[in-house]
Design an enzyme around this catalytic site. Sequence first.
Site, PDB file in Angstrom:
ATOM      1  N   ARG A 161     -11.954  52.844  16.506  1.00 55.32           N
ATOM      2  CA  ARG A 161     -12.007  52.085  15.209  1.00 55.32           C
ATOM      3  C   ARG A 161     -13.215  51.328  15.135  1.00 55.32           C
ATOM      4  NH1 ARG A 161      -6.240  50.331  13.468  1.00 55.32           N
ATOM      5  NH2 ARG A 161      -6.906  50.637  11.446  1.00 55.32           N
ATOM      6  N   LYS A 215      -6.794  58.253  11.585  1.00 55.49           N
ATOM      7  CA  LYS A 215      -8.260  58.308  11.680  1.00 55.49           C
ATOM      8  C   LYS A 215      -9.029  58.995  10.410  1.00 55.49           C
ATOM      9  CE  LYS A 215     -12.361  57.233  13.232  1.00 55.49           C
ATOM     10  NZ  LYS A 215     -12.891  56.006  13.087  1.00 55.49           N
ATOM     11  N   ARG A 222     -12.638  56.431   2.237  1.00 55.95           N
ATOM     12  CA  ARG A 222     -13.911  55.775   1.778  1.00 55.95           C
ATOM     13  C   ARG A 222     -14.955  56.690   1.278  1.00 55.95           C
ATOM     14  NH1 ARG A 222     -16.560  53.049   6.804  1.00 55.95           N
ATOM     15  NH2 ARG A 222     -18.172  52.382   5.375  1.00 55.95           N
ATOM     16  N   CYS A 269     -19.512  60.268  10.812  1.00 59.39           N
ATOM     17  CA  CYS A 269     -17.892  59.829  10.713  1.00 59.39           C
ATOM     18  C   CYS A 269     -17.562  60.681   9.346  1.00 59.39           C
ATOM     19  CB  CYS A 269     -17.837  58.416  10.908  1.00 59.39           C
ATOM     20  SG  CYS A 269     -18.130  57.983  12.628  1.00 59.39           S
ATOM     21  N   ARG A 338     -28.372  59.823  11.867  1.00 55.69           N
ATOM     22  CA  ARG A 338     -27.504  61.272  11.892  1.00 55.69           C
ATOM     23  C   ARG A 338     -26.817  61.381  10.466  1.00 55.69           C
ATOM     24  NH1 ARG A 338     -23.334  60.372  16.627  1.00 55.69           N
ATOM     25  NH2 ARG A 338     -23.242  58.220  15.638  1.00 55.69           N
TER      26      ARG A 338
END
Length: 442
Positions: A161, A215, A222, A269, A338
């Site tokens: 996290r 997770k 978001r 992510c 990335r």
Amino acid sequence: MKEVKRESSVAVYGLGRVGLPLAAAFARAGFSVIGVDINKEKVDSINRGEKALPSEPLVDDELQRARAEGRFYATDSLKDASEAARYKLITVPVMLNGAVPVYSALDGAVRGIGEGIKKEDVVVLESSVPPGTTRKHVVEALSGLGLVPDVDFFAGYSPERIYEGRALADIEENYKKVISGAGPRSLGVIRSLYLKVAKKGVIEMSSIEAAEAEKLFEGVYRDVNIALANELALLCERLGLDYWEIREAANSQPYCHLHKPGAGVGGNCIPVYPYFLLSVAGGLGSQLRLVELGRRINERMPISVVSAFVEQFIIHKRPLKKAAVLGLAFRGDVDDDRNSPSYDIIERLKSLQVQVRVHDPFVKKPSRTDIQFELTDNLKDALAGADGVLIATDHQAYRDLTYDSIARMAGCEPIVFDARGILYGKERIRVLGKGGPVAQPG
């Protein structure tokens, strides 16, 4: 490495942006740490004491200190590290091939661990993964060696996290550590391990799958909310309204938290997590329509941004032959490019026959080689002769820019389009979400 007790040794598999800070955190907590990576060049560089992650405060310093004390070294032998350390923490990524998860790197790490595992060893996966991954690719894979989970070895999942640029602080101070185990004994051992580094304590999940989903839900929340902000900002473009003004007023209510719009969502992510969930849902015959739609909106934002940028040239009847794109990193003040939306912006501009020069103060070498463009860390060189300037990344280095300072470096009076809102309120700069043309010289 000096002679150390195996019971207090941690092997971290994968020496990237998650693994290196994790190794530093356990080294600071007094453990002997072995960094494991199949990239021998990286391993040799780390063992020479060279900086491996300069963008993360303290990480390299802590690892070099532990190395000098004989408590840290790196190796490319997965088996040797497993034999030497009781605790094995896996941070190698599950990647995407299109929208399909690829487990080859994880499976390779688990095979290497299995070759050196001993009874009562502890294996924890930290990488973001589709729910069900830890049980299938870690617990069941090691059980296939004749070991009984929660009896012969302990296993679980504890998601990283961290926020790039403050990873060590996030591990040690900023968040509670989410943990799970393959059984009650595993959970107890994993709890004791992470309490050594997580000052805020732990959150114990009821199952491995719940921890894996937690997770992903963080990131998908978001992604969907950024998509909402982007869609509303594009509406404001057409209505001639100011999204930023409206957002500030709306967010004065405690139940409203409109996000900032932008050029897109990058990194390894948030753009990936929705596809992990979509892959699992698809296998169950379920649909995640909102998750899928949010991802599509964000993936299309670079095209929408370029369209809004080019529209300014059409309105003012000016040519766009040379453009300066400010920012290649996916987020401000990091060197990680990335999945950066800047690449799609560059590609779109080049398809319109625009000559593109890119500036970034952090990224030294593009991660993508399929798009040809000039990259420089000299802002004046990037701006020189540009007909248009498009701010794609919210680096702090851009926040003090004004139209006049940009024009001086450009040697002309370019159209400036800010796709991140960092120059909001400054004269003669067009900001994404603030509808209407900005006055430009004819």
